[in-house]
Design an enzyme around this catalytic site. Structure first.
Site, short mmCIF file in Angstrom:
data_model
loop_
_atom_site.label_atom_id
_atom_site.label_comp_id
_atom_site.label_asym_id
_atom_site.label_seq_id
_atom_site.Cartn_x
_atom_site.Cartn_y
_atom_site.Cartn_z
N GLY A 1 0.84 -1.19 0.00
CA GLY A 1 0.00 0.00 0.00
C GLY A 1 0.87 1.23 0.00
CB CYS A 2 0.03 4.74 0.34
SG CYS A 2 -1.10 4.49 -1.02
CB VAL A 3 3.17 1.70 4.11
CG1 VAL A 3 1.78 1.97 4.62
CG2 VAL A 3 3.25 0.33 3.47
#
Lengths: 110, 252, 521
Positions: free
Chosen positions: A108-110
């Site tokens: 994800g956006c991590v």
């Protein structure tokens, strides 16, 4: 794409995360850590163990904040902070420590 | 012989031009644009969109923001082209409309700016490495065609004056199916030949940008996706969908 | 290597290193080696794509191209009308950062347009060399995979194109075609599968989410003395859908705390949903309406199940586009919600409205350490709106920041608002295997930030996008900033907000806690 541990091969994906989570062992962790240029100290192990425990309960790695809090409880504010965790795992405590702990990569956006 | 050739060429070119463009535009028209993908900030009313589109086609607003050199050459090129087209109407209509009469002196000299604008664009294509990289042979030929049309036209107007009355008679004749001879001067033949090529090439080429810009969904849509429900034509309505099973039912 | 030297030469002059809008001369093949990992079959199949490349892949790909031409006017039109004027050639941050000419928007489009011309237009069939048409070969397919995953679908090119041609539309179509022949991208497709299985990009199951939220409640209480709740799956008036990074990553999580405090201060009945625990919609990146809809429908179902009146979206750029431009279309109509509110709303719209109404109290001095600038996220700027007038998406976040900070400065013109530069990690590129392109693509933004730092002493950049925040926290250290110099807008709100009954209130009003509580009541 595989690690060699005690004459056993352990499959991993393109980025070095093991494909079968039950293949993990302490020896394997040392092998992965070496490839990541990390010397496993007690503190490293503390993080890895915490990640594995958390994963056992929740099927996911903890948020960094949760990890920091746990480290703080255990070692006090000097080691329970973001900066220290990045010193332990320069490529991000979530991703690099997960790799060594034999857990899937957080996506994800991590 | 030449008269017949050009007469047939122009019938063919006109049909290809009109039918071709109609076919392409019909294609754009009937193709759905399911989601509102307008490039924002965008007008929130239909009137606003008309104004945005007007600024886009009349003043090349986006191009102005983008690159002043291209803007200057493109503006020169297109404005002249419009003046030239209006001026040329006099060869097809009788009596000649006042507006066409008024455009005559401007239209005559617009030819120079038309060629100049074309040369500027051609020059950029050669000189700017980025633009050279994206240019295919057809992109150079297209500009050369326009420059050729312009130069031959200027030649007929200012140097090797053509019997323009006869040219008009030729085109009026074409329109009424009563063919008249075409003066066989070289500039005339080149000029009319290239214009016929232009008409034929139009529906198959990037020249479609002219009608196409009006269909551009990033420019012609009103910024109202929250207010206006636009269903996707090929997806079933929400009343017929099945939702994914509840959370946590599957874990990888 | 000669090419490498040329790249270095182009990108390391004094001007190249300082001018955010510096345009290098093209160096062919500069980033042809940067490719992400393709998706394994199990990730492909979950999304309805073949796992392996079919025998007749050319036919399949061309049939898909034809199908998309019939489904999307944008795609059909944009393939036809580009005149190759060159206006876009210097507008893409990936071109500016890499000098690879295939990263120029028109050249990127041409990778596909050349094939379209060969098979679908007369000139391309008859005179391929003349019009730059080419066969669809394996090399072409590889080239598509490489360069269509060096585009962040940021739409900067579409602002500057005289016909509004949006490379993002071509990129999405290209990715859909690639997927249709089993050539998907691991990062995007694995993540979409996780949303289908678990409900969010992270793969964060409900118990983990609940436990994280409890932890945050504790943290807020420790900091403020106020019991602020982060409800999960509770009946409420407001459903907050936020990127799952807000539950997990830094600095995102501070933004989530900010939303919670705002909701608390306004006495809002709100909830998160574990079923729709993701605002991001990566299916948009790969141009798949079917998959995009499946994700969007989760939000619809959660809204129905929880009986809410309105839907609010947290800080995330492409998610706001997916919500603003696509949610209604894909999962609407939302006639069961309260018609007083637009569907959906952005958390910044919500907060700004409350600020305007004077319902929130701030102590701006809490942010006095910071000299803040704002990074306009591409999808928010060019594919959405906030408020009721064009450009509200630029003003509202800035207004919020100015309401909670004393020191705000913009980055240079030409790098903000509609011309904003992408962070370099959008459009599905936020993966470690694309780090080189991320760093290079982010360089124009970093140079703009540096100018603001030099001129005004700016030391923090705020953003409202989960991707931007993660991307910057990774690349800022390469440009001399700390990884925590990127902040959530609602983190600034969270720092400054004075909750009724909090220790901060007591301190400000010079009373002890008990009196403050009484005053609040």
């Amino acid at each position: 794409m595989a690690y060699e541990v005690n004459g056993k091969t352990v499959e991993h994906d393109e980025e070095g995360y093991i494909t079968n989570l039950s293949d993990w062992s302490k020896e394997l962790a040392e092998v992965i850590a070496k490839e990541e240029n990390i010397d496993m100290t007690d503190e490293h192990w503390e993080v890895v163990n915490f990640l594995r425990e958390y994963y056992d309960e929740y099927q996911i790695a903890p948020a960094i904040r949760v990890l920091v809090k746990a480290m703080k409880k255990k070692f006090g504010p000097e080691k329970g902070n973001n900066k220290y965790l990045y010193e332990l795992f320069p490529y991000g405590p979530a991703k690099q420590a997960c790799k060594i702990a034999g857990l899937p990569k957080p996506t994800g956006c991590v | 012989m030449i008269t017949t050739l050009y007469a047939l060429l122009y019938y063919a070119a006109t049909i290809i031009f009109v039918v071709g463009i109609a076919y392409r535009v019909w294609g754009y028209w009937k193709t759905p644009q399911p989601a509102n993908i307008v490039t924002t900030p965008a007008p929130v009313t239909r009137t606003g969109v008309v104004w945005r589109m007007f600024k886009e086609v009349a003043f090349f607003e986006s191009l102005w923001k983008s690159n002043k050199w291209i803007w200057i050459f493109a503006m020169m090129f297109h404005l002249s082209l419009w003046l030239i087209i209006v001026r040329h109407l006099r060869y097809f209509i009788d009596p000649v409309w006042t507006v066409v009469v008024l455009a005559q002196p401007f239209g005559k000299y617009a030819g120079f700016f038309f060629v100049l604008g074309g040369l500027g664009l051609l020059f950029r294509r050669f000189v700017v490495a980025r633009v050279r990289y994206i240019s295919a042979p057809s992109d150079y030929l297209m500009i050369l065609m326009f420059i050729g049309i312009g130069l031959s036209g200027l030649l007929m107007t200012f140097v090797n004056k053509t019997d323009i009355v006869a040219v008009k008679a030729f085109f009026r004749g074409l329109m009424t199916f009563n063919w008249q001879p075409l003066p066989a001067d070289l500039p005339v033949l080149v000029h009319l030949g290239l214009v016929a090529v232009f008409l034929i090439v139009f529906p198959f080429s990037k020249l479609l940008h002219a009608p196409g810009v009006f269909f551009s969904p990033t420019r012609n849509m009103v910024d109202n996706p929250r207010e206006k429900y636009r269903p996707v034509p090929w997806l079933p309505p929400v009343s017929e969908v099945t939702f994914d099973p509840p959370h946590g039912s599957k874990q990888s | 290597m000669a090419e490498e030297e040329k790249v270095i030469e182009e990108l390391t002059t004094e001007e190249a290193l300082t001018d955010p809008l510096y345009v290098p001369e093209p160096v062919e093949g500069a980033t042809e080696h940067v490719r992400s990992f393709p998706a394994a079959p199990q990730f492909q199949e979950k999304l309805g794509y073949p796992g392996e490349r079919p025998e007749n892949w050319q036919e399949v790909a061309l049939a898909k191209m034809d199908e998309l031409r019939g489904k999307f006017r944008s795609f059909r039109l944009f393939l036809d009308i580009c005149v190759k004027c060159g206006a876009c050639t210097d507008k893409c941050h990936y071109y500016m950062g890499t000098a690879d000419p295939k990263n120029m928007p028109v050249a990127r489009q041409d990778l596909l347009r050349s094939v379209y011309r060969r098979y679908f237009t007369l000139p391309g069939k008859w005179f391929p060399d003349l019009v730059g048409a080419r066969e669809l070969t394996e090399d072409v397919l590889d080239e598509w995979y490489t360069y269509y995953f060096q585009c962040s679908e940021c739409r900067r090119c579409s602002v500057f194109c005289p016909y509004g041609i949006d490379t993002a539309e071509i990129t999405m179509a290209a990715r859909e075609i690639l997927d249709s022949v089993g050539y998907g991208m691991k990062y995007t497709n694995e993540i979409i599968g996780k949303v289908f299985d678990i409900g969010n990009n992270l793969g964060l199951p409900k118990p983990a989410l609940a436990s994280t939220l409890e932890d945050l409640e504790e943290e807020i209480e420790d900091d403020t003395g106020v019991k602020v709740r982060l409800p999960l799956d509770e009946p409420a008036d407001v459903l907050l859908v936020t990127p799952s990074a807000d539950f997990f990553a830094e600095p995102h999580i501070d933004g989530l705390i900010g939303y919670a405090k705002v909701f608390h201060a306004l006495g809002e009945k709100w909830t998160l949903s574990s079923y729709a625990s993701e605002a991001a919609n990566f299916a948009m990146f790969i141009g798949s309406y079917e998959n995009m809809r499946r994700i969007a429908l989760r939000i619809r179902k959660a809204a129905i199940d929880l009986g809410v009146k309105r839907i609010i979206i947290g800080e995330c750029g492409h998610a706001w586009r997916a919500a603003y431009q696509f949610l209604n279309t894909l999962a609407g109509p939302f006639d069961f919600l309260d018609p007083k509110y637009p569907v959906p709303q952005h958390i910044c719209e919500y907060t700004w409205e409350a600020i305007q109404a004077g319902k929130l109290r701030f102590n701006k001095e809490e942010n006095d350490f910071y000299k803040v600038t704002f990074h306009d996220s591409c999808n928010v700027s060019r594919a959405s709106r906030m408020g009721n007038y064009p450009g509200g998406q630029f003003d509202i976040p800035r207004n919020i920041i100015k309401a909670v900070c004393n020191h705000y400065y913009d980055m240079p013109e030409g790098t903000i608002k509609e011309a904003t530069l992408c962070c370099g990690g959008g459009g599905g590129l936020l993966t470690d295997d694309l780090m080189e392109i991320r760093k290079k693509g982010g360089s124009p933004r970093m140079k703009a930030l540096k100018q603001a730092s030099e001129e005004y002493g700016v030391n923090k950049m705020a953003a409202i996008c989960a991707i931007c925040k993660t991307q910057f926290s990774k690349i800022m250290p390469y440009y001399g900033y700390g990884m925590d110099d990127i902040m959530s807008v609602h983190q600034l709100v969270s720092n400054a907000i004075v909750l009724p009954g909090s220790e901060q209130e007591a301190e400000l009003d010079g009373t002890d806690e008990n009196e403050a509580t009484e005053a609040a009541e």
